[in-house]
Design an enzyme around this catalytic site. Sequence first.
Site, PDB file in Angstrom:
ATOM      1  N   HIS A  16      46.169  -9.403  42.236  1.00 52.16           N
ATOM      2  CA  HIS A  16      46.256  -8.574  43.978  1.00 52.16           C
ATOM      3  C   HIS A  16      45.621  -9.307  44.834  1.00 52.16           C
ATOM      4  O   HIS A  16      44.116  -9.320  45.062  1.00 52.16           O
ATOM      5  CB  HIS A  16      45.359  -6.828  44.104  1.00 52.16           C
ATOM      6  CG  HIS A  16      45.500  -6.519  45.366  1.00 52.16           C
ATOM      7  ND1 HIS A  16      45.970  -5.051  45.580  1.00 52.16           N
ATOM      8  CD2 HIS A  16      45.234  -6.770  46.208  1.00 52.16           C
ATOM      9  CE1 HIS A  16      45.582  -4.717  46.941  1.00 52.16           C
ATOM     10  NE2 HIS A  16      44.933  -5.702  47.470  1.00 52.16           N
ATOM     11  N   HIS A  18      45.219 -11.163  49.027  1.00 47.80           N
ATOM     12  CA  HIS A  18      45.214 -11.844  50.364  1.00 47.80           C
ATOM     13  C   HIS A  18      44.892 -13.380  51.135  1.00 47.80           C
ATOM     14  O   HIS A  18      44.058 -13.305  50.406  1.00 47.80           O
ATOM     15  CB  HIS A  18      44.753 -11.075  50.927  1.00 47.80           C
ATOM     16  CG  HIS A  18      44.679  -9.456  50.654  1.00 47.80           C
ATOM     17  ND1 HIS A  18      45.873  -8.856  52.070  1.00 47.80           N
ATOM     18  CD2 HIS A  18      44.368  -8.610  50.715  1.00 47.80           C
ATOM     19  CE1 HIS A  18      45.663  -8.018  50.880  1.00 47.80           C
ATOM     20  NE2 HIS A  18      44.720  -7.294  50.663  1.00 47.80           N
ATOM     21  N   ARG A  20      46.548 -14.902  53.404  1.00 45.26           N
ATOM     22  CA  ARG A  20      47.199 -15.565  54.250  1.00 45.26           C
ATOM     23  C   ARG A  20      48.031 -15.989  55.330  1.00 45.26           C
ATOM     24  O   ARG A  20      48.478 -16.617  53.782  1.00 45.26           O
ATOM     25  CB  ARG A  20      45.917 -15.203  55.828  1.00 45.26           C
ATOM     26  CG  ARG A  20      44.476 -14.361  54.901  1.00 45.26           C
ATOM     27  CD  ARG A  20      45.124 -13.030  55.438  1.00 45.26           C
ATOM     28  NE  ARG A  20      43.862 -11.803  55.724  1.00 45.26           N
ATOM     29  CZ  ARG A  20      43.426 -11.150  55.039  1.00 45.26           C
ATOM     30  NH1 ARG A  20      44.990 -10.471  54.762  1.00 45.26           N
ATOM     31  NH2 ARG A  20      42.582 -10.207  55.122  1.00 45.26           N
ATOM     32  N   LYS A 102      54.967  -3.524  48.553  1.00 46.84           N
ATOM     33  CA  LYS A 102      53.442  -2.658  48.269  1.00 46.84           C
ATOM     34  C   LYS A 102      54.022  -1.798  49.426  1.00 46.84           C
ATOM     35  O   LYS A 102      54.132  -1.632  50.941  1.00 46.84           O
ATOM     36  CB  LYS A 102      52.923  -3.500  48.888  1.00 46.84           C
ATOM     37  CG  LYS A 102      51.716  -3.421  49.430  1.00 46.84           C
ATOM     38  CD  LYS A 102      50.435  -2.888  48.327  1.00 46.84           C
ATOM     39  CE  LYS A 102      48.976  -2.446  48.751  1.00 46.84           C
ATOM     40  NZ  LYS A 102      47.939  -3.205  49.549  1.00 46.84           N
ATOM     41  N   HIS A 139      48.399   1.585  48.783  1.00 46.73           N
ATOM     42  CA  HIS A 139      47.261   1.379  49.497  1.00 46.73           C
ATOM     43  C   HIS A 139      46.808   2.725  49.165  1.00 46.73           C
ATOM     44  O   HIS A 139      47.648   3.229  50.101  1.00 46.73           O
ATOM     45  CB  HIS A 139      47.368   0.406  50.401  1.00 46.73           C
ATOM     46  CG  HIS A 139      45.895   1.036  51.189  1.00 46.73           C
ATOM     47  ND1 HIS A 139      44.825  -0.061  51.373  1.00 46.73           N
ATOM     48  CD2 HIS A 139      45.521   1.910  51.393  1.00 46.73           C
ATOM     49  CE1 HIS A 139      43.819   0.511  51.582  1.00 46.73           C
ATOM     50  NE2 HIS A 139      44.447   1.322  51.901  1.00 46.73           N
ATOM     51  N   HIS A 177      43.089  -1.858  44.036  1.00 50.00           N
ATOM     52  CA  HIS A 177      42.263  -1.435  44.201  1.00 50.00           C
ATOM     53  C   HIS A 177      41.437   0.123  44.525  1.00 50.00           C
ATOM     54  O   HIS A 177      40.769   0.133  45.396  1.00 50.00           O
ATOM     55  CB  HIS A 177      41.411  -2.283  45.463  1.00 50.00           C
ATOM     56  CG  HIS A 177      42.585  -1.910  46.613  1.00 50.00           C
ATOM     57  ND1 HIS A 177      42.788  -0.340  47.029  1.00 50.00           N
ATOM     58  CD2 HIS A 177      43.258  -2.882  47.931  1.00 50.00           C
ATOM     59  CE1 HIS A 177      43.515  -0.995  48.615  1.00 50.00           C
ATOM     60  NE2 HIS A 177      44.177  -1.753  48.351  1.00 50.00           N
ATOM     61  N   LEU A 224      38.065  -2.203  52.530  1.00 58.97           N
ATOM     62  CA  LEU A 224      38.573  -0.665  52.823  1.00 58.97           C
ATOM     63  C   LEU A 224      39.887  -0.780  50.922  1.00 58.97           C
ATOM     64  O   LEU A 224      40.505  -1.432  50.324  1.00 58.97           O
ATOM     65  CB  LEU A 224      40.028  -0.105  53.587  1.00 58.97           C
ATOM     66  CG  LEU A 224      39.430  -0.102  55.044  1.00 58.97           C
ATOM     67  CD1 LEU A 224      40.432   0.046  55.769  1.00 58.97           C
ATOM     68  CD2 LEU A 224      38.809   1.748  55.408  1.00 58.97           C
ATOM     69  N   ASP A 252      41.249  -8.236  45.162  1.00 53.32           N
ATOM     70  CA  ASP A 252      41.524  -7.493  46.791  1.00 53.32           C
ATOM     71  C   ASP A 252      40.959  -8.452  47.520  1.00 53.32           C
ATOM     72  O   ASP A 252      40.466  -8.937  48.772  1.00 53.32           O
ATOM     73  CB  ASP A 252      41.362  -6.348  47.013  1.00 53.32           C
ATOM     74  CG  ASP A 252      41.674  -6.065  47.984  1.00 53.32           C
ATOM     75  OD1 ASP A 252      42.727  -6.229  49.219  1.00 53.32           O
ATOM     76  OD2 ASP A 252      41.506  -4.432  48.394  1.00 53.32           O
TER      77      ASP A 252
END
Length: 353
Positions: A16, A18, A20, A102, A139, A177, A224, A252
Amino acid sequence: MSNHENLTIPRPDDWHVHLRDGEMLKAVLPFTARVFARAIVMPNLKPPVTTAARAKMYRDEILAALPKGLKFEPLMTIYLTDASDADDLAQGHKDGIVTAAKLYPAHATTNAEAGVTDIKKIYPVLKRMQAVGMPLLVHGEATDPDIDIFDREAVFIDKILKPLRRDLPDLKVVLEHITTQEAADYVSAEGENGKLAATITAHHLLINRNAMFMGGMRPHYYCLPVAKREKHREALVKVATSGAPMFFLGTDTAPHTRAAKESACGCAGIFTAHNALALYAQVFDEAGHLDRLESFASRFGPAFYGLPVNNDLITLEKSKHSEGDIKPILTGDGRQIVPFAPLSPVVWRIAER
Ligand code: NCD
Ligand code: ZN
């Protein structure tokens, strides 16, 4: 060296991340690619990655941003919306372009505005995913603003995830997460048959919600799902280090600029890619289960996704001293990313080869 303790494990994957795009991607990608062989790349760009064609373009952008000499395989995901196209997802999965899809409940987190407004709306898509064996990554937070923010994960499990899994029992689901005892218990109880798993971040193993309020507001500890009480952190450490195969590594890592974090309405997300594996090693070592880091970091994820364990090895070493504070990372266009600072010194690090 005599003052070092070593641990060598198959190269891990991050289930997991990110990454960008643009300058931010270029700045953060080397940190992940230096340590992890593969990573599940989250699709919550602006605009989100909603089709297989977009996922392929994004994969190309990531590979183009990879420093020379680094081998890294991005495993792409599609962002589900009320308008997702089951044929496109299934074809993208078949073609090996997308690994998973997702689910962001609409407005649940960063760039979730285009997320799913009602799970029933995407049932045809989820049925198709079940049929073709494409995992659903979730999520897991309820989005009703009346629900207390610290209860949103537990409510999501009861109100959304349990009914969903009753309706689609063969759908492979990763609850991403996780942050609560309730999630740890639910996944432990239901994950036996390999259809349900959970990722656990390093930061949720290391901080509880107090970290956000130590002597003032600490935006760099805000993400989060938000960190919960100490008893929940302890529950996460327990399952992560238990050797149960339904729990595996997913950092995450979620970079935002310093300006976006240190703001009147700061973004959710913690950047851990710079030392994530060392942070996990620290947690497993402190729990007395360093021997179980290998399966959590390098074996259970591939097993769930039906992929081989990586062939090459990585060595971690423990030293008497921590490396101390880590400086902000600079993007090519002059913006800063503030890395996660653990509350106690980290004595583990990746050994230089
Ligand atoms: C993530 C982000 O910034 O994209 N933020 C976070 O707090 N974890 C989104 C997410 O994974 O929820
Ligand atoms: Zn995330």
